[in-house]
Design a protein around this motif. Structure first.
Motif, PDB file in Angstrom:
ATOM      1  N   GLY A 248      35.493 -65.817  11.294  1.00 13.99           N
ATOM      2  CA  GLY A 248      36.370 -66.172  12.403  1.00 13.99           C
ATOM      3  C   GLY A 248      37.841 -65.911  12.163  1.00 13.99           C
ATOM      4  N   SER A 249      38.170 -65.188  11.107  1.00 15.12           N
ATOM      5  CA  SER A 249      39.576 -64.885  10.805  1.00 15.12           C
ATOM      6  C   SER A 249      39.989 -63.551  11.412  1.00 15.12           C
ATOM      7  N   SER A 250      41.276 -63.425  11.664  1.00 14.45           N
ATOM      8  CA  SER A 250      41.844 -62.135  12.017  1.00 14.45           C
ATOM      9  C   SER A 250      42.207 -61.414  10.727  1.00 14.45           C
ATOM     10  N   VAL A 251      42.199 -60.093  10.775  1.00  7.51           N
ATOM     11  CA  VAL A 251      42.454 -59.302   9.572  1.00  7.51           C
ATOM     12  C   VAL A 251      43.748 -58.504   9.735  1.00  7.51           C
ATOM     13  N   VAL A 252      44.585 -58.580   8.701  1.00  8.03           N
ATOM     14  CA  VAL A 252      45.822 -57.797   8.644  1.00  8.03           C
ATOM     15  C   VAL A 252      45.715 -56.859   7.448  1.00  8.03           C
ATOM     16  N   ILE A 253      45.737 -55.564   7.711  1.00  9.54           N
ATOM     17  CA  ILE A 253      45.685 -54.560   6.654  1.00  9.54           C
ATOM     18  C   ILE A 253      47.114 -54.174   6.270  1.00  9.54           C
ATOM     19  N   VAL A 254      47.434 -54.292   4.985  1.00  9.89           N
ATOM     20  CA  VAL A 254      48.762 -53.915   4.492  1.00  9.89           C
ATOM     21  C   VAL A 254      48.581 -52.824   3.439  1.00  9.89           C
ATOM     22  N   PRO A 255      48.759 -51.560   3.814  1.00  8.93           N
ATOM     23  CA  PRO A 255      48.628 -50.475   2.831  1.00  8.93           C
ATOM     24  C   PRO A 255      49.742 -50.527   1.788  1.00  8.93           C
ATOM     25  N   LEU A 256      49.371 -50.451   0.535  1.00  5.80           N
ATOM     26  CA  LEU A 256      50.339 -50.370  -0.552  1.00  5.80           C
ATOM     27  C   LEU A 256      50.614 -48.891  -0.796  1.00  5.80           C
ATOM     28  N   LEU A 257      51.444 -48.334   0.075  1.00  2.00           N
ATOM     29  CA  LEU A 257      51.807 -46.920   0.054  1.00  2.00           C
ATOM     30  C   LEU A 257      53.318 -46.812   0.132  1.00  2.00           C
ATOM     31  N   LEU A 258      53.863 -45.751  -0.411  1.00  2.00           N
ATOM     32  CA  LEU A 258      55.302 -45.555  -0.312  1.00  2.00           C
ATOM     33  C   LEU A 258      55.724 -45.256   1.118  1.00  2.00           C
ATOM     34  N   SER A 259      54.980 -44.373   1.772  1.00  2.00           N
ATOM     35  CA  SER A 259      55.321 -44.006   3.135  1.00  2.00           C
ATOM     36  C   SER A 259      54.057 -43.564   3.857  1.00  2.00           C
ATOM     37  N   TYR A 260      53.984 -43.832   5.145  1.00  2.00           N
ATOM     38  CA  TYR A 260      52.853 -43.344   5.911  1.00  2.00           C
ATOM     39  C   TYR A 260      52.957 -41.828   6.063  1.00  2.00           C
ATOM     40  N   GLY A 261      51.808 -41.191   6.101  1.00  2.00           N
ATOM     41  CA  GLY A 261      51.800 -39.745   6.241  1.00  2.00           C
ATOM     42  C   GLY A 261      50.455 -39.127   5.934  1.00  2.00           C
ATOM     43  N   GLY A 262      49.380 -39.939   5.977  1.00  2.00           N
ATOM     44  CA  GLY A 262      48.053 -39.385   5.768  1.00  2.00           C
ATOM     45  C   GLY A 262      47.037 -40.371   5.230  1.00  2.00           C
ATOM     46  N   ILE A 263      47.381 -41.081   4.152  1.00  2.00           N
ATOM     47  CA  ILE A 263      46.402 -41.973   3.522  1.00  2.00           C
ATOM     48  C   ILE A 263      46.021 -43.118   4.445  1.00  2.00           C
ATOM     49  N   GLU A 264      46.995 -43.612   5.199  1.00  2.00           N
ATOM     50  CA  GLU A 264      46.674 -44.714   6.119  1.00  2.00           C
ATOM     51  C   GLU A 264      45.699 -44.267   7.205  1.00  2.00           C
ATOM     52  N   VAL A 265      45.713 -42.967   7.534  1.00  2.00           N
ATOM     53  CA  VAL A 265      44.760 -42.439   8.516  1.00  2.00           C
ATOM     54  C   VAL A 265      43.343 -42.549   7.960  1.00  2.00           C
ATOM     55  N   GLY A 266      43.186 -42.238   6.673  1.00  2.00           N
ATOM     56  CA  GLY A 266      41.882 -42.371   6.036  1.00  2.00           C
ATOM     57  C   GLY A 266      41.406 -43.811   5.989  1.00  2.00           C
ATOM     58  N   ILE A 267      42.325 -44.744   5.816  1.00  2.00           N
ATOM     59  CA  ILE A 267      41.954 -46.166   5.827  1.00  2.00           C
ATOM     60  C   ILE A 267      41.427 -46.546   7.206  1.00  2.00           C
ATOM     61  N   ARG A 268      42.083 -46.057   8.235  1.00  2.00           N
ATOM     62  CA  ARG A 268      41.624 -46.349   9.599  1.00  2.00           C
ATOM     63  C   ARG A 268      40.222 -45.775   9.842  1.00  2.00           C
ATOM     64  N   ARG A 269      39.977 -44.576   9.343  1.00  2.00           N
ATOM     65  CA  ARG A 269      38.644 -43.984   9.507  1.00  2.00           C
ATOM     66  C   ARG A 269      37.589 -44.849   8.834  1.00  2.00           C
ATOM     67  N   ARG A 270      37.895 -45.342   7.663  1.00  2.00           N
ATOM     68  CA  ARG A 270      36.943 -46.181   6.936  1.00  2.00           C
ATOM     69  C   ARG A 270      36.626 -47.463   7.695  1.00  2.00           C
ATOM     70  N   LEU A 271      37.582 -47.934   8.484  1.00  2.00           N
ATOM     71  CA  LEU A 271      37.427 -49.215   9.182  1.00  2.00           C
ATOM     72  C   LEU A 271      37.009 -49.043  10.641  1.00  2.00           C
TER      73      LEU A 271
END
Length: 300
Positions: A248-271
């Motif tokens: 019943g919790s909401s989820v907040v994803i916090v990427p430990l990345l220097l800057s967005y530009g690709g890896i966060e897209v892969g995280i979204r695909r996984r989820l």
């Protein structure tokens, strides 16, 4: 409170530590992986913020001897008598970091991946410049002519935890009902991954002590590892997010990345198919990273 007090006092202290005649003509070699133009611009913006205190030059690339050598040459034009190399990397535990340390003379033996990094750098240079030097020696250590000390990457630094807290709170709606998941790229090596997770645990402990979130988890997605390892990392990520939703919790994803530009897209695909909110930005831009760079210099 002690950390925040130190942070407020830092600019004044650094003016003393870095003043001519006190610290000498010191320069900063800022090392960064590099990426798309907008990714690189974030790093260059950070360098600009730091350069008001001390000369800074950026070397982009994965243990790219050419870009490091060119940055050292630009620092020489400032007549620096010593250099601090600051790795703007998430972790000190990677083959890129070890290869860079070898090139800068702080590691005696080249890592096994040194040749691969050299081939990658040579290929990119030849693709971008028809007049590239095909006889350039990509793998031997540099001879900068002035002392160079190599700092640590971001690892578990308290200022990184502060930034992650800010990113989580920026998209938070009701912290007591939210599970925060800190997600990093991670290395291929199992041994290095354990060390990454250890530093992430330090960051998460600091976040827990200063926020009211229901729970904070951390893991790596290991994009560059073998397919079975990547699949396992995906299953773990989806399991953590799915368990939080089921309770019943909401989820907040916090990427430990220097800057967005690709890896966060892969995280979204996984989820895909799961409900969550993701932080609006990565670590950059943030004034606290300029403080972190200067702290690296003051500590050498």
């Amino acid at each position: 409170m002690a950390i925040r007090a130190w942070t407020r006092l830092l600019p004044a202290l650094l003016l003393v530590l870095l003043a001519p005649g006190v610290a000498g003509a010191q320069g900063i070699l800022l090392l960064a992986h590099g990426g798309r133009a907008d990714w690189n611009q974030e790093v260059l913006g950070l360098a600009d913020r730091v350069s008001s205190s001390v000369p800074v030059e950026v070397a982009f690339g994965m243990a790219n001897k050419r870009t490091i050598q060119e940055a050292l040459g630009r620092l020489a034009e400032h007549d620096v008598t010593s250099i601090v190399a600051v790795p703007l990397f998430i972790s000190s535990h990677s083959s890129v970091m070890r290869a860079t340390e070898y090139l800068l003379g702080s590691r005696d033996e080249a890592p096994p991946q040194m040749e691969a990094f050299a081939r990658m750098a040579a290929r990119r240079e030849s693709e971008g410049d028809a007049a590239s030097d095909t006889g350039f020696d990509w793998t031997s250590p540099l001879e900068p002519g002035v002392p160079i000390s190599v700092g640590r990457a971001l690892d578990g630094h308290p200022l990184v935890a502060e930034i992650l807290i800010s990113r989580a709170l920026d998209v938070s709606e009701a912290p007591e009902d939210e599970v925060v998941v800190v997600v990093a790229h991670g290395p291929s090596s199992e041994a290095d991954n354990e060390l990454w997770l250890g530093h992430m645990a330090v960051l998460v402990d600091e976040m827990r002590s200063r926020t009211g979130f229901s729970r904070i988890e951390h893991l790596t997605v290991r994009d560059d590892a073998s397919e079975p390892v990547r699949e396992q990392a995906t299953e773990e990520l989806r399991a953590v997010v799915g368990a939080a939703i089921d309770e019943g919790s909401s989820v907040v994803i916090v990427p430990l990345l220097l800057s967005y530009g690709g890896i966060e897209v892969g995280i979204r695909r996984r989820l895909e198919g799961l409900s969550y909110r993701m932080a609006r930005q990565a670590l950059l831009p943030d004034e606290r990273l300029a403080e972190w760079v200067l702290m690296q210099v003051a500590a050498r």
